[in-house]
Enzyme design. Sequence first.
Site, mmCIF file in Angstrom:
data_model
loop_
_atom_site.group_PDB
_atom_site.id
_atom_site.type_symbol
_atom_site.label_atom_id
_atom_site.label_comp_id
_atom_site.label_asym_id
_atom_site.label_seq_id
_atom_site.Cartn_x
_atom_site.Cartn_y
_atom_site.Cartn_z
ATOM 1 N N LYS A 193 118.200 64.142 38.934
ATOM 2 C CA LYS A 193 119.341 64.485 39.777
ATOM 3 C C LYS A 193 119.264 63.676 41.064
ATOM 4 C CE LYS A 193 120.096 67.586 42.958
ATOM 5 N NZ LYS A 193 121.042 66.842 43.846
ATOM 6 N N GLY A 246 111.992 65.756 49.214
ATOM 7 C CA GLY A 246 113.023 66.357 50.052
ATOM 8 C C GLY A 246 112.397 67.189 51.152
ATOM 9 N N THR A 248 110.811 70.409 53.282
ATOM 10 C CA THR A 248 109.791 71.423 53.027
ATOM 11 C C THR A 248 110.420 72.739 52.593
ATOM 12 O OG1 THR A 248 108.268 70.377 54.589
ATOM 13 C CG2 THR A 248 107.881 72.706 54.086
ATOM 14 N N VAL A 250 113.223 73.285 50.912
ATOM 15 C CA VAL A 250 113.636 73.228 49.512
ATOM 16 C C VAL A 250 112.416 73.121 48.605
ATOM 17 C CG1 VAL A 250 114.969 71.938 47.811
ATOM 18 C CG2 VAL A 250 115.882 72.258 50.114
ATOM 19 N N GLU A 269 106.884 65.754 47.637
ATOM 20 C CA GLU A 269 106.762 64.883 48.806
ATOM 21 C C GLU A 269 107.803 65.369 49.793
ATOM 22 O OE1 GLU A 269 107.800 62.541 51.506
ATOM 23 O OE2 GLU A 269 108.490 61.157 49.962
ATOM 24 N N CYS A 303 110.909 59.960 55.950
ATOM 25 C CA CYS A 303 110.022 61.107 56.169
ATOM 26 C C CYS A 303 108.736 60.728 56.892
ATOM 27 C CB CYS A 303 109.719 61.796 54.855
ATOM 28 S SG CYS A 303 109.341 60.667 53.522
ATOM 29 N N GLU A 400 111.118 68.301 62.225
ATOM 30 C CA GLU A 400 111.607 67.025 61.715
ATOM 31 C C GLU A 400 113.105 66.906 61.981
ATOM 32 O OE1 GLU A 400 110.881 64.360 57.774
ATOM 33 O OE2 GLU A 400 111.647 66.378 57.413
#
Length: 502
Positions: A193, A246, A248, A250, A269, A303, A400
């Site tokens: 996806k 994505g 943290t 999620v 990650e 990231c 972030e």
Amino acid sequence: MAALSNGNQPSSSFNTPSIKFTKLFINGQFVHSLSGKEFETIDPRTEEVIAKIAEGGKEDIDVAVKAARAAFDHGPWPRMPGAERARIMMKWADLIEQNIDEIAALEALDAGKLYHFCKAVDIPSAANTIRYYAGAADKIHGEVLKASRELHAYTLLEPIGVVGHIIPWNFPTTMFVAKVSPSLAAGCTMVLKPAEQTPLSALFYAHLSKLAGIPDGVLNVVPGFGLTAGAAICSHMDIDKVSFTGSTEVGREVMRAAANSNLKPVSLELGGKSPMIVFDDADVNKAAELALLGFVFNKGEICVAGTRVLVQEGIYDEFEKKLVEKAKAWVVGDPFDPKVQQGPQVNQKQFERILSYIELGKTEGATLLTGGKRVGNKGYYIEPTIFSNVKEDMRIVQEEIFGPVMVLMKFKTIEDAIKSANNTKYGLASGIVTKSLDTANTVSRSIRAGIVWINCYFAFGNDIPYGGYKMSGFGRDFGLEALHKYLQVKSVVTPIYNSPWL
């Protein structure tokens, strides 16, 4: 303020590509979603619709997983010699390079990435990532074991099965190949996806995979939203492994869904708030260049961005002056313009999130050294933004932001620097700028992060594993560690009778 190029208006010298692929790619065919729903993908330069994309939902994921399962259980891909998988993957890499202009244009159009950088770096690197794992496909093997009793034992490395990949919007090409290449080399089949913000290049890569000869059902690409298509992947009882990049937040949901379904293994990650530590002995100009790149590269949508810059007090004032000068000269504008160094943020939501953090920094009492404003009145452009006089408990220091925003801090001793660097829930990356080998060795072994760059930043490579500590996740992309994420170890044992030795 940041330097502007052509008032950040879309470049008139570049003809935007026609959008060829907007449907789901399942079992080797482009198909409509079962619901018939579509969603819009937006050009961040103009805030206008590029195309309408078929919206995959739970039912479409089910169809894709069935195709991937049939391809794994009964198809040729896991059963063919590794050298044959490698040959097909090499052809796929060649096709990507042959279509580099069109793919680079899709990345700039859909994600606001710099066209010329994508053409020169991102896409050639992606093709080489595929080649790297293709080279490993015929070298996957177990080992003969020396048993301590009358047994002959050996291990097999077998593909884990059907993999669900969920990738982010900030590096659509890089993340696509980082997930797909090692799992293909391992002999897995998969459902991927792409981020709903940036589906175009993934669908193009799916088309090229068919031309390269990857069998139907091996690679399925289903655009859709996280709460529907993404959730369906994570909770699916017939997916054997999930790899997610994505946020943290999620990532927690991915783990929860995997645990509540079939206990499938996951690799994550996730986010970062990476420190860059600049010591008194550093070359100030070089350090300022690294620090600038560390937070404005890819418009800060990365990231591992070095968004917490710690500078030793002896050079702090000189460093701050040079950094601000460089930030003000950084060119923001249309990503098709070769003079531009920073394109637009990916969409309105991210654009507004970044601006809200900038306002929060002002409210928290930080000093705004430069930037902080929108560039122009159309498109999601933001000036490189630097705060100083921050406290470590401020949200702009701890959270972030995922945009071109940096906090600048001063430290006295190496112990102070290490303590501040580790004062975060994240542990994805870090940077050290120093001429002292002793300092570099001490600090690199003291920082809890998955990758440490010494006198460089964003130094990635296909053979360099990449991933996080703490709440930045677990598991590694790139390197042979990534290949082994998609392999199972099986031990095979048979008795030995009347052997003269064990």
